[in-house]
Design an enzyme around this catalytic site. Structure first.
Site, PDB file in Angstrom:
ATOM      1  N   ASP A   8      26.425  40.457  34.878  1.00  0.00           N
ATOM      2  CA  ASP A   8      26.203  39.872  36.199  1.00  0.00           C
ATOM      3  C   ASP A   8      24.734  40.106  36.556  1.00  0.00           C
ATOM      4  OD1 ASP A   8      26.732  38.573  38.568  1.00  0.00           O
ATOM      5  OD2 ASP A   8      28.321  39.916  39.220  1.00  0.00           O
ATOM      6  N   GLU A  10      23.420  40.820  40.186  1.00  0.00           N
ATOM      7  CA  GLU A  10      23.056  41.588  41.377  1.00  0.00           C
ATOM      8  C   GLU A  10      22.809  43.069  41.077  1.00  0.00           C
ATOM      9  OE1 GLU A  10      25.458  38.060  42.895  1.00  0.00           O
ATOM     10  OE2 GLU A  10      25.576  39.470  41.225  1.00  0.00           O
ATOM     11  N   HIS A  61      27.228  35.424  36.026  1.00  0.00           N
ATOM     12  CA  HIS A  61      26.715  35.282  37.392  1.00  0.00           C
ATOM     13  C   HIS A  61      26.693  33.818  37.812  1.00  0.00           C
ATOM     14  CE1 HIS A  61      24.311  35.821  40.989  1.00  0.00           C
ATOM     15  NE2 HIS A  61      23.480  34.878  40.543  1.00  0.00           N
ATOM     16  N   HIS A 105      28.025  44.678  40.678  1.00  0.00           N
ATOM     17  CA  HIS A 105      27.785  45.088  42.066  1.00  0.00           C
ATOM     18  C   HIS A 105      29.087  45.565  42.699  1.00  0.00           C
ATOM     19  CE1 HIS A 105      29.789  41.375  43.278  1.00  0.00           C
ATOM     20  NE2 HIS A 105      29.061  40.777  42.349  1.00  0.00           N
ATOM     21  N   HIS A 117      29.650  42.021  47.305  1.00  0.00           N
ATOM     22  CA  HIS A 117      30.576  40.938  47.657  1.00  0.00           C
ATOM     23  C   HIS A 117      31.695  40.933  46.620  1.00  0.00           C
ATOM     24  CE1 HIS A 117      27.964  39.012  44.655  1.00  0.00           C
ATOM     25  NE2 HIS A 117      28.992  38.205  44.393  1.00  0.00           N
ATOM     26  N   GLU A 135      35.106  42.801  42.206  1.00  0.00           N
ATOM     27  CA  GLU A 135      34.969  42.230  40.869  1.00  0.00           C
ATOM     28  C   GLU A 135      35.121  43.286  39.786  1.00  0.00           C
ATOM     29  OE1 GLU A 135      31.436  39.719  40.583  1.00  0.00           O
ATOM     30  OE2 GLU A 135      31.754  39.133  42.665  1.00  0.00           O
TER      31      GLU A 135
END
Length: 275
Positions: A8, A10, A61, A105, A117, A135
């Site tokens: 990902d 972030e 992502h 994240h 998020h 996630e």
């Protein structure tokens, strides 16, 4: 041996702001380069420990088209594009021996945590059997459903703590410490890559000590959505009903794979705007 590296954006060292993760913004190309370099460091560590491993790298992502293919370590295979089976875990199957989550994240509502998020800004919370999962938890449990342990995660300190709460024996590399949603104290990118390479090699040598995260079904799932019209759309899915309150839906899944697929579908539905 087969290894999946899910990457990902972030949670990459140096990235703190949405302009660095959004293809339409000015700083995105720099974010892509940082993301690809961290992926390469992890590939190097995995192959240092297991030189004959088949390594798949899932770009995980946004559009799933962020990693720079020509800059990725040529010894790995790139899983790119969407939609695809298992989303962020594209390429994972029951023959995979280990999964590594890089640049991840923390979940929605966590904090301080950089760019926290859960899959989409439309998802406020996902609770599986009463436990809130972002996630990290959703993907770790999906991997666990297939018998695959998550042996390493990198991201900010909050993301690392989130995995350790679920899988205490997993390895983690905190590449930054959040000061807020869009601010952090970060390692120098080269220092982060050195730590990731070493940690990936170590994680592969001790993978047998890390159990898969398993959540046995049937499972009661609740999802809080950011808008009531999203609930209206979600309840069109068979088995999904409106829970108490204007923004919560619920369903019962036979196993975690079914729960995971429904949550991914709900994320897509949440992006549909009313006509």
């Amino acid at each position: 041996m087969k290894v999946l590296i899910s990457v990902d954006m972030e949670g990459i060292s140096g990235i703190v702001h949405p302009v660095e993760t959004n293809p339409d913004r000015y700083d995105y190309e720099h974010g892509r380069a940082l993301m690809t370099a961290e992926a390469n460091a992890v590939i190097a560590g995995v192959l240092e420990a297991e030189p004959t491993a088949e390594v798949l790298v899932a770009d995980s992502h946004g559009t799933y088209r962020n990693l720079l293919p020509e800059e990725l370590d040529r010894r790995a295979h790139l899983v790119r594009g969407k939609p695809r089976p298992l989303g962020m875990l594209g390429g994972l199957d029951e023959h995979t021996d280990a999964a590594l989550f890089i640049g991840y994240h923390a979940r929605a509502g966590a904090g301080p945590a950089v760019l926290a998020h859960t899959m989409s800004d439309s998802i406020l919370d996902v609770r599986v059997a009463g436990r809130s999962l972002g996630e990290i938890g959703l993907n770790a449990a999906m991997a666990g459903h297939l018998g695959v342990p998550v042996v390493l995660l990198s991201g900010d300190a909050a993301a690392c703590a989130e995995l350790l709460d679920l899988v205490p024996s997993a390895g983690t590399v905190a590449v930054k410490q959040a000061l807020g949603q869009a601010a952090a104290v970060a390692l120098h990118p080269e220092e982060a890559r050195d730590r990731l390479r070493r940690a990936a090699a170590e994680a592969m040598t001790r993978r047998a000590l890390v159990p898969p995260l398993t959540l046995a079904g049937p499972l009661d799932v609740e999802v809080d959505l950011s808008g009531p019209y999203m609930v209206d759309l979600a309840t069109l899915v068979p088995g999904v009903s409106r829970a108490e309150g204007a923004r919560t839906i619920s369903f019962t899944a036979a196993d975690f794979a079914e729960a995971y697929r429904l949550v991914v579908l709900l994320v897509q539905l949440a992006g549909v705007k009313p006509g």
